[in-house]
Design a protein around this motif. Sequence first.
Motif, short mmCIF file in Angstrom:
data_model
loop_
_atom_site.label_atom_id
_atom_site.label_comp_id
_atom_site.label_asym_id
_atom_site.label_seq_id
_atom_site.Cartn_x
_atom_site.Cartn_y
_atom_site.Cartn_z
N ALA A 56 0.73 -1.19 0.04
CA ALA A 56 0.11 -0.09 0.02
C ALA A 56 0.94 1.16 -0.08
CB ALA A 56 -1.05 0.01 1.38
N VAL A 57 1.74 1.08 0.64
CA VAL A 57 3.23 2.35 0.75
C VAL A 57 3.52 2.70 -0.68
CG1 VAL A 57 5.10 3.15 1.41
CG2 VAL A 57 3.47 2.19 2.97
N ALA A 58 3.77 1.65 -1.49
CA ALA A 58 4.19 1.80 -2.72
C ALA A 58 3.24 2.08 -3.70
CB ALA A 58 4.88 0.69 -3.25
N GLN A 59 2.14 1.45 -3.47
CA GLN A 59 0.75 1.87 -4.44
C GLN A 59 0.37 3.12 -4.47
OE1 GLN A 59 -1.63 -1.37 -3.78
NE2 GLN A 59 -0.61 -2.88 -4.69
N THR A 60 0.20 3.62 -3.19
CA THR A 60 -0.54 5.05 -3.00
C THR A 60 0.67 6.22 -2.95
OG1 THR A 60 -0.21 4.74 -0.52
CG2 THR A 60 -2.04 4.02 -1.37
N LYS A 61 2.03 5.89 -2.96
CA LYS A 61 3.28 6.66 -3.11
C LYS A 61 2.98 7.53 -1.78
CE LYS A 61 3.50 7.28 -8.06
NZ LYS A 61 2.70 5.94 -8.39
N ALA A 62 3.08 6.74 -0.66
CA ALA A 62 3.02 7.23 0.69
C ALA A 62 4.19 7.90 1.19
CB ALA A 62 2.35 6.38 1.52
N VAL A 63 4.23 8.64 2.12
CA VAL A 63 5.65 9.10 2.43
C VAL A 63 5.54 8.57 3.86
CG1 VAL A 63 6.72 11.05 3.60
CG2 VAL A 63 5.68 11.40 1.13
N LEU A 64 6.74 7.99 4.49
CA LEU A 64 7.05 7.36 5.64
C LEU A 64 7.87 8.28 6.51
CD1 LEU A 64 7.31 3.67 5.55
CD2 LEU A 64 5.35 4.94 5.90
N ASP A 65 7.46 9.13 7.25
CA ASP A 65 7.89 10.23 7.82
C ASP A 65 8.02 10.04 9.32
OD1 ASP A 65 9.09 12.43 9.05
OD2 ASP A 65 7.53 14.08 8.22
N ILE A 66 9.52 9.91 10.13
CA ILE A 66 9.57 9.59 11.24
C ILE A 66 8.93 10.53 12.17
CG2 ILE A 66 11.69 8.20 10.91
CD1 ILE A 66 13.26 10.72 11.97
N TYR A 67 8.41 11.56 11.77
CA TYR A 67 7.66 12.53 12.48
C TYR A 67 6.46 12.95 11.72
CZ TYR A 67 11.94 13.58 14.81
OH TYR A 67 13.33 13.45 15.55
N GLY A 68 5.79 11.91 11.32
CA GLY A 68 4.43 11.91 10.75
C GLY A 68 3.40 11.60 11.68
N SER A 69 2.16 11.26 11.07
CA SER A 69 1.06 10.97 11.95
C SER A 69 -0.13 10.16 11.10
CB SER A 69 0.26 12.16 12.23
OG SER A 69 -1.07 12.28 12.43
N PRO A 70 -0.81 9.23 11.80
CA PRO A 70 -1.61 8.37 11.38
C PRO A 70 -3.05 9.34 10.57
CG PRO A 70 -1.93 8.23 13.63
CD PRO A 70 -0.89 8.91 13.13
N ILE A 71 -3.00 10.47 11.06
CA ILE A 71 -3.72 11.58 10.29
C ILE A 71 -3.40 12.02 8.96
CG2 ILE A 71 -5.07 13.71 10.64
CD1 ILE A 71 -5.91 11.95 12.56
N TYR A 72 -2.16 12.43 8.93
CA TYR A 72 -1.35 12.75 7.53
C TYR A 72 -1.59 11.54 6.66
CZ TYR A 72 0.74 16.09 10.78
OH TYR A 72 1.01 16.97 11.84
N SER A 73 -1.24 10.22 7.10
CA SER A 73 -1.39 9.13 6.15
C SER A 73 -2.95 8.61 6.04
CB SER A 73 -0.42 8.21 6.86
OG SER A 73 0.74 8.30 6.97
N GLY A 74 -3.65 9.29 6.37
CA GLY A 74 -5.18 8.74 6.12
C GLY A 74 -5.54 8.85 4.58
#
Length: 747
Positions: A458-476
């Motif tokens: 899913a990370v690859a398909q959605t071109k998501a960013v994995l940020d060590i200071y991120g949030s489940p909100i930002y990745s929603g």
Amino acid sequence: MTRTMNSILLSILMWGSTGCSHAGGDLSLVSGGRSQYTIVTPATPTKAENKAAGILQDYIQQISGARLPIMTETSYKGNLAIYVGNTRATTGPEKIKDDGFFNGTADQSVYIRGGSGKGVVYGAYHLLDTYLHCRKMSGLQKLIPTSKDIRIPGNMKDLQEPAFIYRESYYPASTDPEYLEWHGLQRFEDLWGLWGHSFFKIIPPKTYFDSHPEYYSMVNGSRQPLQLCLSNEEVFNLTVAYFKKAIADNPDAMYWSISPMDGAGACTCELCKKADAEEGSQAGSLIRFVNKVAAQFPEQRFTTLAYGYTSKAPSKTKPASNVYILLSTIDAYRQTPLETAPSAAGFRKNLQDWENSTGNLFIWDYTTQFTNYLCPFPDYNNVAANMRYFSAHHVKGVFSQGSGDTYGDAAEYNSYLQAALLWNPQADPAAVTDDFMKSYYKNAAPYMQQYVKALIAAVAQTKAVLDIYGSPIYSGKDYLSPTLIDQYSALLDKAEAAAENDSVLLRRVLKARLPLEYTVLQQSRAYGTEKFGYLVPNGNGYSVNPKWPNRVQRFTNLCKMAVVKELSEDGASPDAYLQEWNKLFNQKWIGGLAFKAPVTLANPYTPEYSPMKEKTLTDGLFGNTDFSYNWLFTYGKDLVATVDMGSSKSVKQISLNFLQDPRHNIYLPGKIRIEVSADGSHYKEVGVKNIPAPEEDYTAQIMHYQFPVSGTARYIRVTGQRLAAIPSWRDAGSKLPATCCDEIVVE
């Protein structure tokens, strides 16, 4: 044993032998619960050799019931032995690297030899794991098979040498000393006499700043207790005095840190500035200083951080031979390997420059989301590529920072996988993963593997960013969208069903599910009154979903079962998290006249910190001291928001909140101005609040402002005039102040 997966595939334990002689090339260590073997150590065994002998004796007895005697080689007269350590009887390579080991068999005897350090202990655990099928997966959990007969290959020649001299995977399992030795891992607590950001441990401002401000950094023209002034001769003298005492008190420590504090504030006095200019880097004055201290202690190893303003290698001065550089990967996103990630370009350049400057290079890496330890953070498939990249660039050690001693996403799996790859970057990560899943999750393994693969895909398909200071909100909006969460949940439902008859296994699956449940709860705060929110329609307003209090309580209970100590770095405990929710549950919902009214902004919000966009200001939700939730984040510009209530309405009061969080460069506006209009073109000022410049205080706090109004209006314009610059007491380099507002309530 995770570090030797290739050996696991090649070596098979043979059970069910008869007699004590070897048949078919195998050695029979125990037959029918009896053994003719003796564990033999050198005449004067080291501490590690004694420990390794005791480990073998204990586990062989637990497996078979046979207790093998331990003797020194000067007392031993037999010919069936398990030789432990550097005995006169030997086989295998002449030399073994530090922490490496050799397991071999010859002439009906077994040989376990080690390089310096804990090599012989690692060798003992390797024999138990690879050839005797004992397993230790996480913490105190281990598997010891039972059999009256133990056989091992008679032609064993197994040499294992680690790729890195320092190997740390910082997760809860690493608090168990046996787990560390079993998997060839280490802890900074055991190796460093002084670790990490150490300047103020050496020369604490509470002791010296008032009387000697010149010991500390010159920032914006004044001395401030942000870093040390490394050109000050007395700072050098005090540092040398500190280490003379510290080394005498702890002579066994391998490393000593001389490193800047976590943050900005490099000294810009004339001498420090000159040194940095000559070196083309603010690490110039640091390396010169560390080298100077290290020269006073040539037998010791010193480490310093290439992190933040010291990331760039100096162009002239090279680290001394007893100085080790700990280079950070902190600026890189984690969804792709560091070797190719665009966000890691700066790191790659720094790595190359430091590699050209020193042969003593360590890496400080990151494999968790520090703002949300429980948020699913599927960077697992990049670990192998990153370790191989480090090894190819002659890195000598890696500190892989996870969630520390608190449970975080996939903690057990991360620790196991990282241990294997820290020992041998060429190990097959798919084989390591398969071994872990089958050993740890047993019947639930197929579904747990599917869950992990689904996250990665899913990370690859959605071109998501994995940020060590991120949030489940930002990745929603990408790999943690509600649709994908449902798919993950279905897989975990199957895993739970497969584990339901095994209470221990079920607990493991429930722990693995905590990150997904945490994501749902956190996202529900942002969705609020919308679908997936924690509020549901009730009459003319909204109230708490009646299922939510029990859901939060169950989550809290599971956190305690999993030993979740804090939900983020220096963050809330499970009990504090429950209190946050209870406050929300008890909070009366206030919609106001502007609820769900459209908002127009004169200046853009910061999208990565404002996932609900401009509607954040009228969605009926309030933020807390975490700027990630329900705050409209405006960077470097004034907040100018116009609310259109749709028609002219009688207005009595306008209220709003602003956040101050200096650690994240968020400040209250210098001035708040409220204006109203009937037509959207002509505005009348109805309230102004001038806010004093902030004094030094790093506490995150919410300030509430009310403005009484008399009359009617359709449009409300709120201006939060940002500070002209970040206060001088908070050195933030070239960064600008940000402004955060959560809700405009019109009554």
